[in-house]
Design a protein around this motif. Structure first.
Motif, PDB file in Angstrom:
ATOM      1  N   UNK A   1      12.129  17.322 -47.263  1.00 56.06           N
ATOM      2  CA  UNK A   1      12.884  17.238 -47.127  1.00 56.06           C
ATOM      3  C   UNK A   1      14.550  17.221 -46.923  1.00 56.06           C
ATOM      4  N   UNK A   2      13.787  16.271 -45.936  1.00 55.30           N
ATOM      5  CA  UNK A   2      15.007  15.726 -44.382  1.00 55.30           C
ATOM      6  C   UNK A   2      15.980  15.533 -45.661  1.00 55.30           C
ATOM      7  N   UNK A   3      16.961  15.339 -45.487  1.00 56.19           N
ATOM      8  CA  UNK A   3      17.591  14.258 -47.103  1.00 56.19           C
ATOM      9  C   UNK A   3      18.591  12.445 -45.920  1.00 56.19           C
ATOM     10  N   UNK A   4      18.416  13.685 -44.984  1.00 55.14           N
ATOM     11  CA  UNK A   4      19.225  12.153 -43.688  1.00 55.14           C
ATOM     12  C   UNK A   4      18.645  11.213 -43.628  1.00 55.14           C
ATOM     13  N   UNK A   5      17.194  11.005 -43.896  1.00 53.18           N
ATOM     14  CA  UNK A   5      16.863   9.809 -43.181  1.00 53.18           C
ATOM     15  C   UNK A   5      17.427   8.872 -44.374  1.00 53.18           C
ATOM     16  N   UNK A   6      16.802   7.513 -42.909  1.00 51.84           N
ATOM     17  CA  UNK A   6      17.933   6.133 -43.887  1.00 51.84           C
ATOM     18  C   UNK A   6      16.718   5.461 -45.003  1.00 51.84           C
ATOM     19  N   UNK A   7      17.609   5.202 -45.471  1.00 53.78           N
ATOM     20  CA  UNK A   7      16.916   4.415 -46.571  1.00 53.78           C
ATOM     21  C   UNK A   7      16.920   2.963 -46.612  1.00 53.78           C
ATOM     22  N   UNK A   8      16.261   2.287 -47.189  1.00 59.52           N
ATOM     23  CA  UNK A   8      15.774   0.964 -47.250  1.00 59.52           C
ATOM     24  C   UNK A   8      16.645   0.077 -48.820  1.00 59.52           C
ATOM     25  N   UNK A   9      16.524  -1.045 -48.796  1.00 59.75           N
ATOM     26  CA  UNK A   9      16.578  -2.002 -48.225  1.00 59.75           C
ATOM     27  C   UNK A   9      16.746  -2.352 -46.494  1.00 59.75           C
ATOM     28  N   UNK A  10      16.742  -3.277 -45.668  1.00 61.70           N
ATOM     29  CA  UNK A  10      17.627  -3.362 -44.639  1.00 61.70           C
ATOM     30  C   UNK A  10      18.638  -4.444 -45.272  1.00 61.70           C
ATOM     31  N   UNK A  11      19.846  -4.813 -44.567  1.00 59.67           N
ATOM     32  CA  UNK A  11      20.482  -4.744 -44.900  1.00 59.67           C
ATOM     33  C   UNK A  11      20.476  -6.541 -44.483  1.00 59.67           C
ATOM     34  N   UNK A  12      20.804  -7.326 -45.020  1.00 57.14           N
ATOM     35  CA  UNK A  12      21.001  -8.617 -45.142  1.00 57.14           C
ATOM     36  C   UNK A  12      19.571  -9.273 -44.979  1.00 57.14           C
ATOM     37  N   UNK A  13      18.195  -9.121 -45.062  1.00 58.02           N
ATOM     38  CA  UNK A  13      16.985  -9.628 -45.224  1.00 58.02           C
ATOM     39  C   UNK A  13      16.421  -8.962 -46.416  1.00 58.02           C
ATOM     40  N   UNK A  14      17.138  -7.478 -46.238  1.00 54.10           N
ATOM     41  CA  UNK A  14      16.217  -7.085 -47.905  1.00 54.10           C
ATOM     42  C   UNK A  14      14.401  -6.501 -47.371  1.00 54.10           C
ATOM     43  N   UNK A  15      14.357  -5.837 -45.921  1.00 56.20           N
ATOM     44  CA  UNK A  15      12.891  -6.096 -46.161  1.00 56.20           C
ATOM     45  C   UNK A  15      13.203  -4.600 -46.991  1.00 56.20           C
ATOM     46  N   UNK A  16      11.465  -4.043 -46.556  1.00 59.51           N
ATOM     47  CA  UNK A  16      10.903  -2.872 -47.485  1.00 59.51           C
ATOM     48  C   UNK A  16      11.154  -1.288 -46.217  1.00 59.51           C
ATOM     49  N   UNK A  17      12.038  -0.767 -46.048  1.00 57.36           N
ATOM     50  CA  UNK A  17      11.720  -0.085 -44.567  1.00 57.36           C
ATOM     51  C   UNK A  17      12.139   1.204 -45.400  1.00 57.36           C
ATOM     52  N   UNK A  18      11.599   2.597 -44.997  1.00 56.48           N
ATOM     53  CA  UNK A  18      10.627   2.427 -43.738  1.00 56.48           C
ATOM     54  C   UNK A  18       9.274   2.308 -44.268  1.00 56.48           C
ATOM     55  N   UNK A  19       7.857   2.067 -42.990  1.00 53.14           N
ATOM     56  CA  UNK A  19       7.010   1.902 -43.192  1.00 53.14           C
ATOM     57  C   UNK A  19       5.977   3.103 -43.868  1.00 53.14           C
ATOM     58  N   UNK A  20       6.271   4.552 -42.863  1.00 55.84           N
ATOM     59  CA  UNK A  20       6.129   5.168 -43.612  1.00 55.84           C
ATOM     60  C   UNK A  20       6.914   6.870 -42.543  1.00 55.84           C
ATOM     61  N   UNK A  21       6.468   8.322 -43.112  1.00 53.35           N
ATOM     62  CA  UNK A  21       7.024   9.265 -42.880  1.00 53.35           C
ATOM     63  C   UNK A  21       6.100  10.139 -42.079  1.00 53.35           C
ATOM     64  N   UNK A  22       7.000  10.708 -40.953  1.00 54.01           N
ATOM     65  CA  UNK A  22       5.912  12.033 -40.267  1.00 54.01           C
ATOM     66  C   UNK A  22       6.974  13.423 -40.118  1.00 54.01           C
ATOM     67  N   UNK A  23       7.057  14.763 -39.851  1.00 54.11           N
ATOM     68  CA  UNK A  23       8.100  15.246 -39.714  1.00 54.11           C
ATOM     69  C   UNK A  23       8.691  15.750 -38.828  1.00 54.11           C
TER      70      UNK A  23
END
Length: 654
Positions: free
Chosen positions: A387-409
């Motif tokens: 529940x680390x709600x500070x983690x940035x979310x996609x999509x990326x600016x300009x290119x709309x790439x789906x990110x992040x790819x994976x999450x971890x502790x």
């Protein structure tokens, strides 16, 4: 969606393009038109064309309408190509374009990318316009210069120049109780069942430096021999040659990857703080200063060095727990071009997603806040598990790439402490009682006895268990999650050295755990604010790292594992995941999107990611428009006039 709706969607050109022009004439020949016009629009358009062409082969597009879709795409490409070819101003990044002509007599540090690797001829042409060469960055066919502001337009006029951008600042993406990080991602299975510990694999830690604390040493008890696993160090911070960690960030990151946990091992301890790959070698490339701040040129130079040292130290992984705001497409960003060069050289690159997930200033509920170079579709971009709600979310600016790819502790992670680390403060304290099993602990075996800020006593003294640890500290952020996945990549490469970066990325993503609820809530104990997190593709990517599953898999990707693109359809106000035949995802049953990303991340299990009704979160329609609008979602645009960027917040979740 019915057939007519599908046709309407397919025939709708991408956002900002008009479906008109000679391509839609009955007697037009699209193949001839493409070949004659793309050649004229330059390499930037051709690269964009090759990327967009993959979309046509997606399952979203039918073969019946493929040719017409190609026509619509080409119209847009030609418009982009004409724009890029429309003189010098389009060679200047947005933040430099705002600067030109406003500060006569002043100079600005820039990174100039050329159409080919610059020679003395190109460098001299810059000097002739008052520029000073600072660093050669051949890895991106560019260099770092200081140039007069009034020379920007003249430099952009040079036909050899491809793009000019500021030498932007970056910072580490962390802050100041997850004490069991390796266990939570099944790393112990790698150690015990597979006998893997990272031996022989080199990891380039491009950060604030790495101090060779005791936990980063190898030791053979039988003959009492030992030595540092920080096998190479180089400084890229201007004005100093010191390679040690004067901030505390890089040593902590290195420990998450490769700490052996010597100073929490033995009969006096209840838990050992080991890294994911506890015998890997660290290549220390210092780019951040004592305040945790660096620049694009320093990071690019460090990446260039890592590539050159790949064979010498078997560097298979680069860890970038740092970032900055996205200012332009990854196809132009010099930092992204550098990480792609490393990827193409056979090095797995991992980048932090950023800590802007709570940035609601643009009304996007934190969406669209992925940091550079994590916006590049080649690299593995790592977010923090909820529940680390500070983690940035996609999509990326300009290119709309789906990110992040994976999450971890990445929240409240305990790792190695550099002496006198400025990052050390009360929220980061680790107490001996947290890993000692008696009321007193003798520290004669070692530890950080030079941490004057904590007034640690000498190494031979007896400390009570409520004493602050002199060997470990606690930090939170995507900076901490990134080295967890770096360590996992090391273990995969030790198990199978022949794996390519794309194969490592694809396997980690496919085997990631996808057992999530639809949403969860967490209350910040300090602010008293409750945040609701939704487990969608732009928040958790392909899921939660599972090292045991990755090592047990034999799946080998046979195509590039570039992250897919999210495409906006303005007629339905919906967003679709688009993959093509040129990449591993989506075309075969072994790599179907439902297997890689799961089904909960999609709307009703379909390729629709986001709709006008705002399918998840408390995002507003206005926020939806921001993400799919101007491109720059977060940051202080007024800073652009001063050629500075809003660094990724160091503040994770305190």
């Amino acid at each position: 969606m019915n057939g007519s709706d599908e046709v309407a969607k397919l025939m709708t050109p991408p956002l900002g393009c008009l479906a008109s022009g000679p391509l839609f004439a009955a007697n037009s020949n699209p193949e001839i038109y493409v070949s004659t016009n793309l050649a004229q629009s330059g390499s930037s358009s051709m690269r964009r064309f090759e990327r967009e062409k993959k979309l046509i082969n997606s399952r979203v597009f039918s073969t019946t309408w493929g040719a017409r879709v190609l026509m619509a795409i080409v119209i847009c490409l030609l418009a982009v190509g004409a724009s890029l070819a429309d003189g010098r101003k389009h060679k200047l990044s947005r933040d430099l374009d705002a600067l030109k002509g406003k500060r006569n007599g002043a100079t600005v540090d820039v990174i100039i990318q050329f159409s080919q690797t610059p020679t003395d001829i190109q460098h001299q042409k810059v000097r002739n316009k008052g520029g000073v060469l600072k660093t050669k960055l051949d890895v991106i066919k560019g260099a770092h210069y200081s140039v007069p502001v009034e020379s920007l337009l003249a430099l952009a006029d040079d036909p050899d120049v491809a793009h000019i951008s500021p030498n932007r600042p970056l910072s580490g993406t962390s802050t100041s109780t997850l004490d069991y990080t390796p266990e939570s991602v099944n790393a112990q299975v790698a150690w015990q069942q597979w006998g893997l510990d990272g031996t022989g694999v080199g990891v380039a830690v491009i950060d604030s430096g790495v101090t060779a604390v005791g936990d980063l040493y190898w030791w053979i008890p039988s003959n009492q021999t030992y030595g540092s696993r920080v096998v190479y160090s180089q400084n890229f911070v201007p004005g100093t040659t010191d390679t040690s960690d004067q901030y505390g960030h890089g040593t902590h990151v290195a420990g998450i990857i490769a700490s052996e946990g010597w100073f929490s091992t033995g009969s006096n301890f209840t838990h050992t703080f080991k890294g994911i790959a506890p015998n890997a070698n660290i290549i220390n490339l210092r780019v951040l200063d004592q305040n945790g701040v660096g620049t694009d040129s320093s990071v690019i130079a460090a990446i260039q060095t890592a590539i050159s040292l790949k064979s010498t130290y078997n560097i298979r992984v680069i860890n970038l727990s740092l970032g900055r705001q996205v200012y332009e497409s990854y196809t132009l960003d010099p930092l992204c071009q550098a990480v792609e060069a490393a990827w193409n050289a056979g090095i797995v690159v991992l980048a932090a997603a950023g800590n802007q997930g709570r940035n609601y200033g643009a009304g996007t509920e934190g969406y669209g806040t992925i940091a550079a170079p994590g916006n590049d579709p080649y690299v593995i971009t790592v977010g923090v598990m909820k529940t680390a709600s500070y983690s940035s979310k996609g999509p990326t600016a300009y290119d709309y790439v789906v990110k992040p790819d994976i999450v971890a502790p990445g929240n409240q992670v305990v790792s190695t402490l550099a002496p006198n680390a400025p990052l050390l403060s009360t929220p980061t304290d680790v107490y001996l009682s947290e890993y000692a099993n008696s009321t007193t602990t003798n520290t004669s075996s070692g530890g950080n006895t030079k941490n004057n800020k904590k007034n640690s006593t000498s190494g031979s003294s007896t400390l009570t268990t409520n004493t602050i640890s002199s060997s470990y500290m606690r930090l939170s952020g995507t900076s901490m999650a990134t080295p967890v996945v770096s360590g996992a990549a090391v273990l995969l490469l030790q198990q199978n050295p022949n794996l390519t970066p794309d194969q490592v990325k694809a396997r980690l993503m496919k085997t990631a755990s996808k057992n999530f609820p639809a949403y969860s809530s967490v209350t910040d104990p300090t602010a008293g604010i409750t945040y609701t997190d939704y487990y969608d593709i732009f928040t958790i990517g392909a899921g939660y790292l599972d090292i045991a599953a990755a090592l047990s898999s034999n799946d080998l990707a046979d195509a590039p594992a570039v992250s897919p693109t999210a495409v906006f359809d303005p007629t339905t106000q919906s967003v679709y995941l688009v993959t093509g035949q040129g990449v591993v995802w989506g075309d075969s049953s072994a790599w179907a999107t439902s297997l890689v990303w799961g089904t909960n991340v999609f709307v009703n299990g379909t390729a629709v990611l986001w709709g006008s009704s705002v399918c998840w979160g408390s995002s507003t329609s206005a926020g939806f428009g921001v993400v799919w609008g101007a491109g720059v979602v977060w940051g202080d645009t007024s800073n652009q006039a001063n050629s500075t960027a809003l660094s990724v917040l160091l503040g994770g979740e305190n």
